[in-house]
Design a protein around this motif. Structure first.
Motif, PDB file in Angstrom:
ATOM      1  N   THR A  27       0.807  -1.232   0.000  1.00 46.21           N
ATOM      2  CA  THR A  27       0.000   0.000   0.000  1.00 46.21           C
ATOM      3  C   THR A  27       0.836   1.277   0.000  1.00 46.21           C
ATOM      4  O   THR A  27       0.284   2.353   0.191  1.00 46.21           O
ATOM      5  CB  THR A  27      -1.033   0.062   1.162  1.00 46.21           C
ATOM      6  N   ILE A 146      -5.389  -1.267   3.549  1.00 48.53           N
ATOM      7  CA  ILE A 146      -5.639  -2.711   3.500  1.00 48.53           C
ATOM      8  C   ILE A 146      -7.107  -2.999   3.781  1.00 48.53           C
ATOM      9  O   ILE A 146      -7.701  -3.879   3.146  1.00 48.53           O
ATOM     10  CB  ILE A 146      -4.712  -3.461   4.480  1.00 48.53           C
ATOM     11  N   ARG A 149      -9.278  -3.179   0.872  1.00 54.96           N
ATOM     12  CA  ARG A 149      -9.087  -4.311  -0.037  1.00 54.96           C
ATOM     13  C   ARG A 149     -10.081  -5.413   0.342  1.00 54.96           C
ATOM     14  O   ARG A 149     -10.741  -5.340   1.376  1.00 54.96           O
ATOM     15  CB  ARG A 149      -7.637  -4.800   0.039  1.00 54.96           C
ATOM     16  N   HIS A 154      -7.742  -9.686   4.500  1.00 57.93           N
ATOM     17  CA  HIS A 154      -7.275  -8.896   5.643  1.00 57.93           C
ATOM     18  C   HIS A 154      -6.401  -9.709   6.599  1.00 57.93           C
ATOM     19  O   HIS A 154      -5.321  -9.261   6.995  1.00 57.93           O
ATOM     20  CB  HIS A 154      -8.448  -8.281   6.406  1.00 57.93           C
ATOM     21  N   PHE A 157      -2.986 -10.410   5.182  1.00 55.44           N
ATOM     22  CA  PHE A 157      -2.151  -9.206   5.185  1.00 55.44           C
ATOM     23  C   PHE A 157      -1.578  -8.969   6.570  1.00 55.44           C
ATOM     24  O   PHE A 157      -0.368  -8.801   6.726  1.00 55.44           O
ATOM     25  CB  PHE A 157      -2.957  -7.968   4.756  1.00 55.44           C
TER      26      PHE A 157
END
Length: 180
Positions: A27, A146, A149, A154, A157
């Motif tokens: 990101t 995030i 997204r 999640h 990540f």
């Protein structure tokens, strides 16, 4: 951005072929920067996301390596080494939906070629690049991006990808850090 463009313009006048790596935290704007540079220059852009590990490579030993969650060997063999020759080549991107390699993409190297993505400056590649750009983002903006997204990603990540990425980023040269 101006200093990046100035460095690229200088390199383009000095060399026949330029190879740039844009690395950094997820990101932080790596893909966005590569897209903007592609709009300005007639260049190829390669994505490290196309070199995720295939299922048979996903072992605890591999994930324990710094930067081990990307197929850096295949990337070097299929993209970096052919780019150095200047001859047309092809590579097979990783398909995240099927966990297989997709159909080959044919490439003709251009004067400017950009590699974008975390792990693009993996130590395995040595001094492959003419310009290295390392982008950073603070934790809270990263977390918010995030969360925008897909929800099903999640947990990966936050619990897997970011910790592995941070271990990797702690090992590479941070002298060219640019805040995004």
């Amino acid at each position: 951005m101006d200093s990046i463009l100035e460095k690229i313009d200088t390199l383009l006048t000095e060399q026949d072929r330029i190879l740039i790596a844009i690395d950094g935290k997820c990101t932080s704007g790596k893909t966005t920067l590569a897209t903007k540079l592609a709009e300005i220059y007639d260049c190829n852009v390669f994505h490290m996301d196309d070199f995720f590990l295939r299922p048979e490579q996903r072992t605890p030993e591999r994930f324990a390596e710094i930067g081990g969650n990307v197929d850096y060997e295949r990337f070097q063999e299929e993209v970096l080494l052919p780019l150095k020759t200047g001859q047309p080549f092809s590579y097979r991107p990783f398909d995240c939906k099927s966990f297989t390699l997709a159909d080959p993409i044919n490439v003709t190297p251009k004067k400017l070629n950009i590699i974008e993505g975390t792990y693009s400056q993996h130590p395995y590649f040595g001094e492959a690049y003419d310009l290295k750009i390392l982008l950073d983002v603070d934790e809270e903006p990263q977390r918010q991006r995030i969360l925008n997204r897909p929800v099903h990603l999640h947990k990966q990540f936050f619990e897997e990808w970011i910790p592995m990425e941070n271990r990797y980023l702690d090992t590479i040269n941070k002298t060219h850090l640019t805040k995004a």
